[in-house]
Design an enzyme around this catalytic site. Structure first.
Site, PDB file in Angstrom:
ATOM      1  CG  ASP A   4      -1.942  -1.055   1.251  1.00 16.16           C
ATOM      2  OD1 ASP A   4      -2.179  -1.669   0.201  1.00 16.16           O
ATOM      3  OD2 ASP A   4      -2.537  -1.276   2.330  1.00 16.16           O
ATOM      4  CG  MET A   5       0.936   6.019  -1.343  1.00 12.57           C
ATOM      5  SD  MET A   5      -0.184   7.323  -1.893  1.00 12.57           S
ATOM      6  CE  MET A   5      -1.134   7.611  -0.391  1.00 12.57           C
TER       7      MET A   5
END
Length: 222
Positions: free
Chosen positions: A66-67
């Protein structure tokens, strides 16, 4: 303060943190706030994959973080290794371990979460538990430390599956949201940390060419 949902302000490109490199693969430490691969729209093209490819053109992404998650990521060198590593991920031959800080005292101190997940389409990119059409998802957890001074637990998370947002939703389902989570935490727990308190601290695999067992580490920065 966490960035608003939907905005993208990647960290400055100060160079790659390469943990390992050879003719078959690359292992890198991804910073929090950087997309793993390009997103939709010109403003979301900056990503770890693009930064790596600018320096190592044959590098190809085989999985994502995930970012807001930081930590260990592996990339393939060339299309043949890309197929091989993809197969290894699909057959669960690559081990991953994470460190997180969650709200409250996680109890029991260890256990497993088996809850099927699916995209929450009206609220995407959020995911949700769905016992009818969700995809099987398994996370093992172990409480490492309870911090009474701020009522939080430091935990080790070992996923068997790799669903989108799996660790974040599974912890939420247990009633112990990950601190700093701008998608799943309530406003109070969102602001208890300057970033999502989730870090991929370990990745293990057999080298696709030599068969050697290899484990790569990255200590959590929180």
């Amino acid at each position: 303060m966490n960035a608003a949902i939907g905005s993208y302000h990647p960290p400055a490109d100060t160079g790659l943190e390469i943990l390992y490199q050879d003719e078959a693969l690359l292992v890198l430490n991804k910073p929090s706030g950087l997309l793993s691969v390009p997103g939709r729209g010109e403003e979301k093209q900056d990503s770890l994959a693009r930064r790596v490819q600018a320096r190592i053109p044959d590098a190809l992404a085989v999985h994502r973080l995930d970012m807001c998650t930081s930590g260990v990521m592996v990339m393939a060198r060339g299309s043949e290794m890309h197929r091989t590593l993809n197969r290894m991920f699909q057959q669960r031959e690559i081990g991953k371990r994470y460190i997180a800080v969650v709200d409250g005292r996680l109890a029991p101190a260890c256990g497993s979460v088996r809850l099927p997940l699916i995209c929450d389409w009206p609220n995407r990119p959020r995911q949700r538990v769905d016992h009818e059409i969700g995809k099987p998802s398994i996370t093992h957890y172990r409480r490492l430390e309870y911090r009474p001074e701020d009522a939080s637990s430091r935990v080790e998370l070992t996923p068997e599956t790799g669903r989108s947002h799996q660790l974040r939703v599974h912890m939420l389902a247990l009633g112990h949201v990950i601190l700093g989570d701008n998608l799943y935490a309530d406003p109070v727990n969102r602001e208890r940390a300057p970033r999502l308190q989730l870090h991929a601290c370990e990745l293990s695999l057999r080298h696709p060419l030599s068969g050697e067992s290899m484990t790569f580490h990255s200590p959590a920065p929180f």
